[in-house]
Design a protein around this motif. Structure first.
Motif, PDB file in Angstrom:
ATOM      1  N   LEU A   1       0.815  -1.214   0.000  1.00 21.09           N
ATOM      2  CA  LEU A   1       0.000   0.000   0.000  1.00 21.09           C
ATOM      3  C   LEU A   1       0.848   1.263   0.000  1.00 21.09           C
ATOM      4  CD1 LEU A   1      -2.689   1.614   0.464  1.00 21.09           C
ATOM      5  CD2 LEU A   1      -2.298   1.267   2.914  1.00 21.09           C
ATOM      6  N   ASP A   2       1.839   1.346   0.869  1.00 21.22           N
ATOM      7  CA  ASP A   2       2.513   2.614   1.157  1.00 21.22           C
ATOM      8  C   ASP A   2       3.288   3.146  -0.044  1.00 21.22           C
ATOM      9  OD1 ASP A   2       1.501   1.914   3.643  1.00 21.22           O
ATOM     10  OD2 ASP A   2       3.401   1.049   4.283  1.00 21.22           O
TER      11      ASP A   2
ATOM     12  N   TYR B   1      -5.761   3.429   4.037  1.00 27.77           N
ATOM     13  CA  TYR B   1      -6.459   2.650   3.013  1.00 27.77           C
ATOM     14  C   TYR B   1      -7.595   3.459   2.402  1.00 27.77           C
ATOM     15  CZ  TYR B   1      -4.143  -1.879   3.511  1.00 27.77           C
ATOM     16  OH  TYR B   1      -3.232  -2.900   3.473  1.00 27.77           O
TER      17      TYR B   1
ATOM     18  N   GLN C   1      -8.546  -4.473  11.020  1.00 31.56           N
ATOM     19  CA  GLN C   1      -7.939  -3.764   9.886  1.00 31.56           C
ATOM     20  C   GLN C   1      -6.959  -2.714  10.384  1.00 31.56           C
ATOM     21  OE1 GLN C   1     -10.603  -1.614   7.286  1.00 31.56           O
ATOM     22  NE2 GLN C   1      -8.955  -0.907   5.953  1.00 31.56           N
TER      23      GLN C   1
ATOM     24  N   LYS D   1      -1.742  -8.036   4.163  1.00 29.97           N
ATOM     25  CA  LYS D   1      -0.502  -7.321   4.456  1.00 29.97           C
ATOM     26  C   LYS D   1       0.616  -8.319   4.683  1.00 29.97           C
ATOM     27  CE  LYS D   1       1.677  -4.137   7.734  1.00 29.97           C
ATOM     28  NZ  LYS D   1       2.427  -3.432   6.698  1.00 29.97           N
TER      29      LYS D   1
ATOM     30  N   GLY E   1       0.199   0.506  11.131  1.00 28.66           N
ATOM     31  CA  GLY E   1       0.153  -0.570  10.149  1.00 28.66           C
ATOM     32  C   GLY E   1       0.724  -1.903  10.568  1.00 28.66           C
TER      33      GLY E   1
ATOM     34  N   LEU F   1      -5.105  -3.148  -2.948  1.00 30.78           N
ATOM     35  CA  LEU F   1      -5.839  -2.670  -1.777  1.00 30.78           C
ATOM     36  C   LEU F   1      -6.415  -3.809  -0.947  1.00 30.78           C
ATOM     37  CD1 LEU F   1      -7.714   0.399  -3.293  1.00 30.78           C
ATOM     38  CD2 LEU F   1      -5.913   0.458  -1.564  1.00 30.78           C
ATOM     39  N   SER F   2      -6.739  -4.921  -1.576  1.00 27.03           N
ATOM     40  CA  SER F   2      -7.400  -6.008  -0.858  1.00 27.03           C
ATOM     41  C   SER F   2      -6.454  -7.141  -0.469  1.00 27.03           C
ATOM     42  CB  SER F   2      -8.527  -6.592  -1.724  1.00 27.03           C
ATOM     43  OG  SER F   2      -7.998  -7.131  -2.933  1.00 27.03           O
TER      44      SER F   2
ATOM     45  N   LYS G   1      -4.206   0.537   9.493  1.00 31.37           N
ATOM     46  CA  LYS G   1      -4.061   1.702   8.592  1.00 31.37           C
ATOM     47  C   LYS G   1      -5.386   2.064   7.917  1.00 31.37           C
ATOM     48  CE  LYS G   1      -0.401   0.194   6.319  1.00 31.37           C
ATOM     49  NZ  LYS G   1       0.850   0.004   5.572  1.00 31.37           N
ATOM     50  N   ARG G   2      -6.461   2.102   8.675  1.00 34.84           N
ATOM     51  CA  ARG G   2      -7.781   2.309   8.091  1.00 34.84           C
ATOM     52  C   ARG G   2      -7.863   3.632   7.322  1.00 34.84           C
ATOM     53  NH1 ARG G   2     -11.946   2.982  11.359  1.00 34.84           N
ATOM     54  NH2 ARG G   2     -13.433   2.063   9.892  1.00 34.84           N
TER      55      ARG G   2
ATOM     56  N   ALA H   1      -6.326   5.892  -0.082  1.00 34.16           N
ATOM     57  CA  ALA H   1      -5.813   5.296  -1.321  1.00 34.16           C
ATOM     58  C   ALA H   1      -6.919   4.760  -2.217  1.00 34.16           C
ATOM     59  CB  ALA H   1      -4.830   4.174  -0.982  1.00 34.16           C
ATOM     60  N   ALA H   2      -8.154   4.711  -1.720  1.00 31.98           N
ATOM     61  CA  ALA H   2      -9.252   4.134  -2.494  1.00 31.98           C
ATOM     62  C   ALA H   2      -9.404   4.838  -3.835  1.00 31.98           C
ATOM     63  CB  ALA H   2     -10.561   4.227  -1.698  1.00 31.98           C
TER      64      ALA H   2
END
Length: 613
Positions: free
Chosen positions: A265-266, A500, A494, A516, A370, A512-513, A496-497, A503-504
């Motif tokens: 993600l990051d 995330y 979950q 981790k 995270g 995204l899904s 880093k809500r 980033a949507a």
């Protein structure tokens, strides 16, 4: 971006200054500048990033205030306009050129006006005796190592620990508890290093001393919480807006800029936001062969969506021994994160491809919550269960119970009197103000991030003359993260809500899904009988070598090899890797000193990496 060094109320020969400069020239190959007078000396190795023809250091040479500086000041244009309006004449458009004038206007508080990453040394000769000021940025992106002789009130400093050893008499005393500190927290924390006489200036610190006097050391306060973002979905929007702005600022340079894209993600979010500014180049690292946790397909998907020119770097397991020796040398002390080796190789490939600056996704886990250990700690605390034992073990290279079995009786007794974590830090983590997640976040940001992550990124990028820029470490982003409520970080399993949510729509759904996973080497799979890494570890971690120090039980270490061969296990593999790294460090720095070999001799080159665009 540069490397700095010097001394104050002390002496160093021209040869020593040249030696220190040479030992860190990889971090500043474009120019070397020095200024010396009785009792003090300042030096700099320059990596030209902004105003390639300007930027001669020390800044202000010949004037009453001289500065050597390592880092980037991202708001230097704004500061330049302000200072010129006040009547200051600045010699060029290099970011560091604003520093002498800024200090003349604001004194010791001048760092409050800086937005960027830095470690600097400033000499003020206006008074009866010269004064030296050292300062580090708010979060520790640019480290500064120093030796302070209390008896003589003398100081020597440098951007890198191996270079500091170029000053005569430095690094002669190992901190006997250093091995325990390393195994407890994966690298020495706080101001400590592996050496009794070498410390690190902590993040957000200003150190001031008059020639011959006692230093005043002040930890500047963290940025104030911004309560405006703590309610509703506006948090995600503001995080996205702020990150977009910061990524855009960090892309500005007079040299080519690249993106490190792991596929998580990051770094993927940084890549997506950077691509909004125009075409970018992305770099990902993988390992030849079939190994667990291969993320290259995620990274390529992110790059394709961003329409980036993608560079896939591969390293071979047979090259690991040489890569590890180079990595440990550049760090100057052991860091047990296996990704250190890959980090070194990746930045080397970035430089070989012609890039001098690279943006990374580091620090997002600390800022936005995270890590799995953070989630587990918060959930266990909410259930009224003990959370600290598991959390502290998750930070370690070897869990507490295993360390007990590995240590000799004498060493176990010794380290009991010198804990790895400072008492005040541990007390704040366990009993300080705020919720458990708030305390853990504070600990991760203020202590673990600079020591374990940021020093590693700095040293291993600059080893190849690459400036690593970290958008998630920008003051505005950190302030947003600090202002979040617990449920905006972690809830319902979950992590880093808020990030995330920010980033949507910007990243592929699969990224995204996806579950981790750590950005790391698959050490458990690689450290097995029959691999070159296994043979290398067995050659170094012999019974005789382990037992010679009197700290570890050689038979207990040998038992780890047996267990790993019969029942491969992540914990056992991590401990063996950590011990291997420590043994490589011992061989390069401590045993070399005892043999009379020059400590701090740079490693030789390694063969070129395979890079496919």
């Amino acid at each position: 971006m540069c490397r700095i060094f010097g001394y104050f109320n002390a002496s160093a020969t021209p040869h020593e200054m040249r030696t220190v400069a040479a030992l860190q020239r990889h971090g500043g190959p474009d120019a070397t500048g020095m200024s010396r007078a009785p009792g003090w000396g300042l030096g700099n190795n320059r990596l030209a990033v902004v105003d390639l023809d300007g930027g001669e250091q020390p800044y202000g040479r010949g004037g009453p205030v001289q500065v050597v500086f390592n880092g980037e000041i991202y708001n230097h244009e704004e500061l330049r306009r302000r200072l010129e309006a006040l009547g200051h004449v600045l010699p060029d458009r290099c970011d560091g050129s604003v520093l002498p004038a800024l200090y003349l206007e604001y004194g010791e508080e001048f760092t409050q006006h800086l937005d960027g990453m830095y470690a600097l040394a400033l000499l003020d000769t206006r008074g009866e005796v010269p004064r030296l000021l050292l300062a580090t940025d708010h979060i520790g992106m640019k480290p500064l190592y120093y030796r302070w002789d209390e008896a003589d009130r003398a100081l020597w400093f440098s951007s890198e620990l191996p270079a500091l050893l170029g000053f005569a008499g430095t690094g002669g005393r190992l901190r006997e508890s250093a091995l325990d500190a390393y195994l407890t927290t994966r690298t020495p924390f706080g101001s400590r290093t592996m050496y009794e006489d070498v410390a690190v200036l902590e993040p957000g610190t200003t150190w001031v001393c008059a020639l011959g006097g006692e230093p005043r050391v002040r930890r500047r306060p963290a940025d104030v919480r911004d309560e405006r973002i703590t309610q509703g979905s506006s948090a995600a929007r503001q995080v996205r807006h702020t990150l977009r702005s910061e990524v855009g600022r960090l892309l500005v340079a007079d040299v080519p800029v690249a993106l490190i894209t792991s596929g998580g993600l990051d770094s993927s979010l940084v890549t997506a936001l950077a691509a909004e500014q125009g075409q970018v180049h992305t770099f990902n690292i993988a390992y030849r062969g079939a190994w667990p946790f291969d993320e290259r397909h995620y990274a390529r998907e992110v790059a394709e969506r961003a329409r980036a020119v993608h560079h896939q770097v591969e390293i071979d397991l047979v090259d690991f021994p040489k890569l590890l020796e180079d990595t440990v040398w550049h760090l100057g002390q052991p860091n047990s994160d296996p990704i250190a080796l890959s980090t070194y190789a990746l930045f080397r490939a970035v430089r070989e491809a012609g890039f001098t600056v690279a943006l990374t996704g580091d620090a997002a886990d600390e800022v936005f919550g995270g890590y799995e250990r953070m989630r587990v700690a918060a959930e266990r605390a909410a259930a009224g269960a003990d959370w600290s034992t598991g959390y502290l073990d998750a930070l370690s290279a070897a869990p507490a119970a295993l360390r007990e079995r590995l240590y000799t009786d004498a060493y176990r007794a010794h380290v009991a009197t010198d804990p790895a974590l400072p008492v005040s830090v541990l007390q704040d983590l366990l009993h300080g103000p705020g919720t458990v997640l708030e305390r853990v976040t504070r600990f991760e940001l203020e202590h673990r991030l600079p020591a374990y992550h940021l020093r590693r990124v700095d040293h291993l990028s600059m080893a190849s003359s690459v400036e690593a820029r970290v958008p998630f470490c920008q003051r505005s982003v950190v302030a947003l993260g600090r202002a979040l409520h617990d449920h905006q970080r972690i809830q319902g399993g979950q992590v880093k809500r808020t990030l995330y949510a920010a980033a949507a729509g910007l990243l592929p759904d699969r990224v995204l899904s996806r579950p981790k996973q750590p950005f790391t080497l698959p050490v458990t799979a690689m450290l097995r009988p029959g691999t070159s890494l296994w043979a290398y570890a067995r050659d170094l971690l012999t019974l005789d070598r382990i037992a010679a120090s009197g700290r570890l039980d050689g038979r207990a270490v040998d038992g780890l090899f047996t267990a790993q061969a019969e029942r491969p296990d992540d914990t056992t593999a991590q401990v063996l890797w950590a011990l291997l790294v420590h043994e490589v460090w011992e061989e390069q720095f401590r045993r070399a000193a005892r043999r009379g070999t020059a400590v701090g001799t740079p490693p030789g080159g390694t063969r070129p990496l395979a890079v496919a665009a």
